[in-house]
Design a protein around this motif. Structure first.
Motif, PDB file in Angstrom:
ATOM      1  N   GLN A 277       0.825  -1.409  -0.087  1.00  9.89           N
ATOM      2  CA  GLN A 277      -0.415  -0.429  -0.249  1.00  9.89           C
ATOM      3  C   GLN A 277       0.527   1.044  -0.295  1.00  9.89           C
ATOM      4  O   GLN A 277       0.268   2.145  -0.002  1.00  9.89           O
ATOM      5  CB  GLN A 277      -0.939   0.197   1.470  1.00  9.89           C
ATOM      6  N   HIS A 278       2.177   1.365  -0.591  1.00  9.85           N
ATOM      7  CA  HIS A 278       2.951   2.662  -0.016  1.00  9.85           C
ATOM      8  C   HIS A 278       2.274   2.697   1.331  1.00  9.85           C
ATOM      9  O   HIS A 278       2.527   4.274   1.073  1.00  9.85           O
ATOM     10  CB  HIS A 278       2.469   3.359  -0.965  1.00  9.85           C
ATOM     11  N   ASP A 279       2.717   1.992   1.595  1.00 10.61           N
ATOM     12  CA  ASP A 279       2.236   3.116   3.506  1.00 10.61           C
ATOM     13  C   ASP A 279       3.238   3.154   4.508  1.00 10.61           C
ATOM     14  O   ASP A 279       4.119   2.251   5.182  1.00 10.61           O
ATOM     15  CB  ASP A 279       1.136   2.382   4.472  1.00 10.61           C
ATOM     16  N   TYR A 280       4.295   4.169   4.105  1.00  7.95           N
ATOM     17  CA  TYR A 280       5.510   5.214   4.618  1.00  7.95           C
ATOM     18  C   TYR A 280       5.951   4.278   5.983  1.00  7.95           C
ATOM     19  O   TYR A 280       6.644   3.729   6.775  1.00  7.95           O
ATOM     20  CB  TYR A 280       6.403   5.989   3.336  1.00  7.95           C
ATOM     21  N   PRO A 281       5.330   5.130   6.919  1.00  3.93           N
ATOM     22  CA  PRO A 281       5.223   5.268   8.241  1.00  3.93           C
ATOM     23  C   PRO A 281       5.118   3.568   8.701  1.00  3.93           C
ATOM     24  O   PRO A 281       5.747   3.248   9.883  1.00  3.93           O
ATOM     25  CB  PRO A 281       3.505   5.846   8.584  1.00  3.93           C
ATOM     26  N   ASN A 282       4.002   2.894   8.678  1.00  2.00           N
ATOM     27  CA  ASN A 282       4.426   1.860   8.515  1.00  2.00           C
ATOM     28  C   ASN A 282       5.436   0.537   8.119  1.00  2.00           C
ATOM     29  O   ASN A 282       5.564   0.128   9.144  1.00  2.00           O
ATOM     30  CB  ASN A 282       2.601   0.642   8.213  1.00  2.00           C
ATOM     31  N   ILE A 283       5.517   0.937   7.274  1.00  2.00           N
ATOM     32  CA  ILE A 283       7.159   0.978   6.483  1.00  2.00           C
ATOM     33  C   ILE A 283       7.854   0.751   7.467  1.00  2.00           C
ATOM     34  O   ILE A 283       9.244  -0.061   8.543  1.00  2.00           O
ATOM     35  CB  ILE A 283       7.523   0.822   5.271  1.00  2.00           C
ATOM     36  N   GLN A 284       8.251   2.269   7.790  1.00  2.00           N
ATOM     37  CA  GLN A 284       9.287   2.703   8.150  1.00  2.00           C
ATOM     38  C   GLN A 284       9.335   2.002  10.262  1.00  2.00           C
ATOM     39  O   GLN A 284       9.989   1.485  10.534  1.00  2.00           O
ATOM     40  CB  GLN A 284       9.446   4.134   8.238  1.00  2.00           C
ATOM     41  N   GLY A 285       7.776   2.082  10.771  1.00  2.00           N
ATOM     42  CA  GLY A 285       7.559   1.767  11.808  1.00  2.00           C
ATOM     43  C   GLY A 285       8.241  -0.165  12.034  1.00  2.00           C
ATOM     44  O   GLY A 285       9.435  -0.463  12.982  1.00  2.00           O
ATOM     45  N   VAL A 286       8.128  -0.536  10.984  1.00  2.00           N
ATOM     46  CA  VAL A 286       7.848  -2.444  11.319  1.00  2.00           C
ATOM     47  C   VAL A 286       9.305  -1.898  11.454  1.00  2.00           C
ATOM     48  O   VAL A 286       9.947  -3.340  11.929  1.00  2.00           O
ATOM     49  CB  VAL A 286       7.040  -2.710  10.136  1.00  2.00           C
ATOM     50  N   LEU A 287      10.627  -1.917   9.769  1.00  2.00           N
ATOM     51  CA  LEU A 287      11.624  -2.202   9.851  1.00  2.00           C
ATOM     52  C   LEU A 287      12.891  -1.269  11.377  1.00  2.00           C
ATOM     53  O   LEU A 287      13.497  -2.250  11.443  1.00  2.00           O
ATOM     54  CB  LEU A 287      11.945  -1.364   8.576  1.00  2.00           C
ATOM     55  N   VAL A 288      12.073  -0.054  12.058  1.00  2.00           N
ATOM     56  CA  VAL A 288      12.613  -0.167  12.788  1.00  2.00           C
ATOM     57  C   VAL A 288      12.399  -1.116  14.064  1.00  2.00           C
ATOM     58  O   VAL A 288      14.003  -1.330  14.721  1.00  2.00           O
ATOM     59  CB  VAL A 288      12.035   1.687  13.764  1.00  2.00           C
ATOM     60  N   VAL A 289      11.670  -1.644  14.400  1.00  2.00           N
ATOM     61  CA  VAL A 289      11.184  -2.734  15.519  1.00  2.00           C
ATOM     62  C   VAL A 289      12.455  -3.713  14.948  1.00  2.00           C
ATOM     63  O   VAL A 289      12.874  -4.065  16.146  1.00  2.00           O
ATOM     64  CB  VAL A 289       9.928  -2.322  15.980  1.00  2.00           C
ATOM     65  N   SER A 290      11.893  -3.902  13.769  1.00  2.00           N
ATOM     66  CA  SER A 290      12.764  -5.361  13.434  1.00  2.00           C
ATOM     67  C   SER A 290      14.536  -5.099  13.626  1.00  2.00           C
ATOM     68  O   SER A 290      14.698  -5.928  13.979  1.00  2.00           O
ATOM     69  CB  SER A 290      13.195  -5.961  12.278  1.00  2.00           C
ATOM     70  N   THR A 291      14.122  -3.877  13.458  1.00  2.00           N
ATOM     71  CA  THR A 291      16.399  -3.486  13.129  1.00  2.00           C
ATOM     72  C   THR A 291      16.408  -3.410  14.706  1.00  2.00           C
ATOM     73  O   THR A 291      17.659  -4.365  14.970  1.00  2.00           O
ATOM     74  CB  THR A 291      16.695  -2.832  12.653  1.00  2.00           C
ATOM     75  N   LEU A 292      15.759  -3.351  15.550  1.00  2.00           N
ATOM     76  CA  LEU A 292      16.182  -2.733  16.580  1.00  2.00           C
ATOM     77  C   LEU A 292      16.582  -4.781  17.195  1.00  2.00           C
ATOM     78  O   LEU A 292      16.830  -4.750  18.389  1.00  2.00           O
ATOM     79  CB  LEU A 292      14.828  -1.925  17.571  1.00  2.00           C
ATOM     80  N   VAL A 293      15.062  -5.353  17.161  1.00  2.00           N
ATOM     81  CA  VAL A 293      15.228  -6.330  17.411  1.00  2.00           C
ATOM     82  C   VAL A 293      16.588  -7.222  17.375  1.00  2.00           C
ATOM     83  O   VAL A 293      17.324  -7.448  18.285  1.00  2.00           O
ATOM     84  CB  VAL A 293      14.257  -6.921  17.682  1.00  2.00           C
ATOM     85  N   VAL A 294      17.056  -7.184  16.359  1.00  2.00           N
ATOM     86  CA  VAL A 294      18.160  -8.173  16.287  1.00  2.00           C
ATOM     87  C   VAL A 294      19.194  -7.217  16.049  1.00  2.00           C
ATOM     88  O   VAL A 294      20.161  -8.289  16.889  1.00  2.00           O
ATOM     89  CB  VAL A 294      18.207  -7.920  13.940  1.00  2.00           C
ATOM     90  N   LEU A 295      19.838  -6.888  16.322  1.00  2.00           N
ATOM     91  CA  LEU A 295      20.495  -5.676  16.908  1.00  2.00           C
ATOM     92  C   LEU A 295      20.681  -5.905  18.291  1.00  2.00           C
ATOM     93  O   LEU A 295      21.746  -6.369  18.783  1.00  2.00           O
ATOM     94  CB  LEU A 295      20.952  -4.352  16.703  1.00  2.00           C
ATOM     95  N   LEU A 296      19.415  -5.768  19.412  1.00  2.00           N
ATOM     96  CA  LEU A 296      19.536  -6.514  20.612  1.00  2.00           C
ATOM     97  C   LEU A 296      19.736  -7.561  20.509  1.00  2.00           C
ATOM     98  O   LEU A 296      20.754  -7.957  21.403  1.00  2.00           O
ATOM     99  CB  LEU A 296      18.121  -6.594  21.148  1.00  2.00           C
ATOM    100  N   ILE A 297      19.565  -8.512  19.959  1.00  2.00           N
ATOM    101  CA  ILE A 297      19.458  -9.799  20.217  1.00  2.00           C
ATOM    102  C   ILE A 297      21.734 -10.152  19.850  1.00  2.00           C
ATOM    103  O   ILE A 297      22.184 -10.701  20.621  1.00  2.00           O
ATOM    104  CB  ILE A 297      19.149 -10.714  18.883  1.00  2.00           C
ATOM    105  N   GLY A 298      21.882  -9.464  18.979  1.00  2.00           N
ATOM    106  CA  GLY A 298      23.421  -9.406  18.644  1.00  2.00           C
ATOM    107  C   GLY A 298      23.829  -8.825  20.120  1.00  2.00           C
ATOM    108  O   GLY A 298      24.775  -9.823  20.559  1.00  2.00           O
ATOM    109  N   PHE A 299      23.584  -7.714  20.530  1.00  2.00           N
ATOM    110  CA  PHE A 299      24.290  -7.107  21.522  1.00  2.00           C
ATOM    111  C   PHE A 299      24.243  -8.277  22.576  1.00  2.00           C
ATOM    112  O   PHE A 299      25.429  -8.973  23.436  1.00  2.00           O
ATOM    113  CB  PHE A 299      23.326  -5.718  22.231  1.00  2.00           C
ATOM    114  N   PHE A 300      22.607  -8.883  22.719  1.00  2.00           N
ATOM    115  CA  PHE A 300      22.782  -9.788  24.110  1.00  2.00           C
ATOM    116  C   PHE A 300      23.518 -11.047  23.944  1.00  2.00           C
ATOM    117  O   PHE A 300      24.468 -12.311  24.229  1.00  2.00           O
ATOM    118  CB  PHE A 300      21.422 -10.409  24.640  1.00  2.00           C
TER     119      PHE A 300
END
Lengths: 320, 285
Positions: A277-300
């Protein structure tokens, strides 16, 4: 340990910032205006201007980025272009599907792969040892969604044991129903993940079995099982723990793909719909959260690895 | 998917001779390549031909039956082989050219640039191929080219990190110092000393990445983010067949088997190449 934690946290923050810039820039650079998603074909110039003001496309990219970052710090991911609903509560609701799916699949994959990896290494000359390692070699070449399709056709459509798709409307109000919906997706992700994990466990165990310290322990009179338990476990666990973080992150992404096989209302299906749907806020939101999850997992994961492997602590503090 | 990050240890399931692995791998990949080449000059049916009865079973006319639009499944599979190979080769080419260049730059660079590049690579590597590819496809729109670029970019970080480590190792060798003191410039050193020494290990990684790329393309296509029709990707065939898996199971099984054949094939080739690159490993078995 403290200097390491500080250094590693700094790296976490820097990588998160770089990733945010990358997500923002990549999505802005694309041809086409985000405000198009808001407009019909017959939009008047006034409506176009209003839509551009609404999405912020009339301001400079730098200005847009700083506003976005300022919002991010306050956990505000903006509002969907399509539904005008705030993005963060939507993501939080969907995490209630994706996170349990990921954790259960990862746990199951761990159990399967530790048993299968140990058996196939210790009994590498028996037919079942060979079979396990053969199957795990095959397993890494299998696409996760295909396993999902096959399991659905067998257990849902064929045997009618479990629902083929969907999730209860009231989420976790009836945990049994929710768990029934997650059973097949969890098994799907776990099976595929356990293929590669089994190979790591197997190769770590084979290294331990061929090691000099195990032979010494045996020579000093330890039984085979005792020697493996006392000396092998800790040494063999190190390389496996080292990759667990990456494997957990991969499980999370596997969950994201598998959600669309089973039409689960998780993060993955939200991202897909937003992309369509080219819904940019949603795309960005999901990518931000998944990025954070992936990076935090790497950290721990990295921190856990240093805790179990004293050699890392010594060698690094000696060089710095 | 797991191979998306780093290179997992390849453990031989049975005591195989090196040639055995390579032969099986080459046969599997060879079949797919042959089918893809054949599809360029001959197909059982035109790709868009929907004259068949819908969801027909296998027969003399339609060897593998037809899909829900009445298209010949064997034809679609043959075209799919072409797409899989094009994406695999394209993505590995993008990943290798970019990755080797960045890796060489990092290895030759002053320490601050090397540190910056290494940190940046670590960030990119922390992202599994599929998520990066989804982001790029989301930005660029779904097309064959953006799928290739997306997967290639994502894998270039892994290639770059490996190239950097291997190059640094070669650079510390005495024959490189000798070459430098005798006045060989860096292009000469790269061509004559580094690439030949780095290539055996790097080619193993590239072969494994080829399999990762094929799987990533299938996932993207399955999710509807791959090359749009008429490119009959195996991933999209599976997505289309998902709803008719009971009435026409072959449609949901055949593309999956084709995918596994290709990926296992390249993994076996990588396995064989690794034994060539590291004879000590072979001896340990």
């Amino acid at each position: 340990m403290i200097p390491y934690l500080l250094r590693r946290s700094a790296f976490l923050l820097v990588s998160f910032f770089i990733a945010m810039v990358a997500i923002f820039v990549l999505l802005r650079l694309l041809p086409g205006d985000p405000s198009n998603a808001l407009l019909s074909v017959t939009a008047t110039p006034e409506q176009i201007a209003a839509a551009q003001a609404q999405v912020g496309a009339d301001r400079s990219v730098l200005e847009q980025f700083s506003t976005w970052l300022a919002q991010l710090i306050r956990f505000d991911l903006g509002e969907s272009f399509i539904s005008s609903l705030p993005v963060w509560p939507e993501i939080a609701g969907r995490l209630a599907v994706t996170v349990p799916l990921t954790l259960m699949a990862f746990g199951l994959a761990l159990v399967i792969s530790i048993v299968a990896g140990l058996v196939s290494a210790i009994k590498s000359d028996r037919w079942y040892g060979i079979l396990i390692s053969g199957v795990s070699q095959l397993g890494v070449a299998v696409p996760v969604f295909w396993v999902g399709i096959l399991l659905v056709s067998l257990f849902s459509i064929g045997l009618r044991w479990l629902p083929s798709s969907g999730f209860p409307r009231d989420d976790w109000a009836h945990p049994t129903d929710a768990l029934r919906s997650l059973t097949l997706p969890v098994i799907t992700v776990a099976l595929v993940m356990s293929a590669s994990l089994t190979r790591y466990v197997r190769s770590a165990t084979l290294d331990v079995l061929g090691s000099d310290y195990l032979r010494s322990a045996r020579a000093q009179g330890s039984g085979h099982t005792e020697a493996l338990w006392r000396h092998g476990l800790r040494n063999g666990a190190v390389p496996v723990i080292a990759i667990l973080g990456i494997e957990l992150a991969t499980t999370f992404l596997g969950a994201v793909v598998v959600e669309s096989v089973f039409s689960l209302p998780g993060l993955g299906s939200m991202l897909l719909k937003a992309i369509q749907q080219h819904d940019y806020p949603n795309i960005q939101g999901v990518l931000v959260v998944s990025t954070l999850v992936v990076l935090l997992i790497g950290f721990f994961g990295d921190v856990a690895q240093r805790l179990v492997d004293p050699r890392l602590r010594v060698s690094l503090s000696a060089t710095r | 998917m797991s191979a998306a990050v780093g290179t997992p240890p390849v453990v031989a399931p049975v005591r195989r001779s090196r040639s055995g692995t390579l032969i099986v791998g080459r046969v599997l990949v060879g079949v797919v390549v042959a089918v893809a080449l054949l599809s360029l000059v001959w197909l059982p049916f035109p790709p868009a031909d929907t004259t068949g009865t819908r969801l027909e079973g296998p027969s003399g006319t339609h060897w593998l039956g037809t899909d829900k639009l009445g298209r010949d499944l064997a034809t679609q599979l043959m075209i799919g082989a072409r797409i899989a190979l094009v994406v695999g080769v394209g993505a590995v080419a993008v990943g290798a050219i970019l990755g080797i260049s960045v890796g060489l730059i990092a290895a030759f660079a002053k320490s601050w640039l090397d540190d910056t590049l290494s940190a940046a690579l670590d960030v990119v590597i922390a992202f599994p191929v599929l998520l990066l590819a989804m982001l790029i496809v989301a930005a660029q729109g779904a097309s064959l080219v953006s799928v290739i670029v997306a997967i290639g970019l994502a894998m270039s970080a892994v290639v770059a990190r490996l190239t950097r480590v291997l190059t640094k190792r070669v650079l510390s060798e005495q024959y490189v110092t000798a070459a430098r003191t005798s006045g060989t410039r860096w292009p000469g050193i790269v061509l004559r000393h580094i690439l030949p020494n780095v290539w055996p290990t790097l080619s193993v990684s590239l072969a494994l990445q080829f399999g990762v790329a094929v799987l990533a393309e299938a996932s993207l296509s399955y999710l509807g983010l791959g090359a749009p029709p008429p490119n009959a990707s195996w991933g999209r065939l599976l997505q289309e067949a998902q709803g008719t898996v009971v009435t026409a199971p072959l449609g949901a099984i055949a593309p999956g088997i084709a995918l596994i054949m290709l990926v296992i094939g390249v993994n076996f080739i990588a396995d064989g190449l690794r034994d060539v690159a590291d004879p000590a490993r072979r001896a340990r078995r």
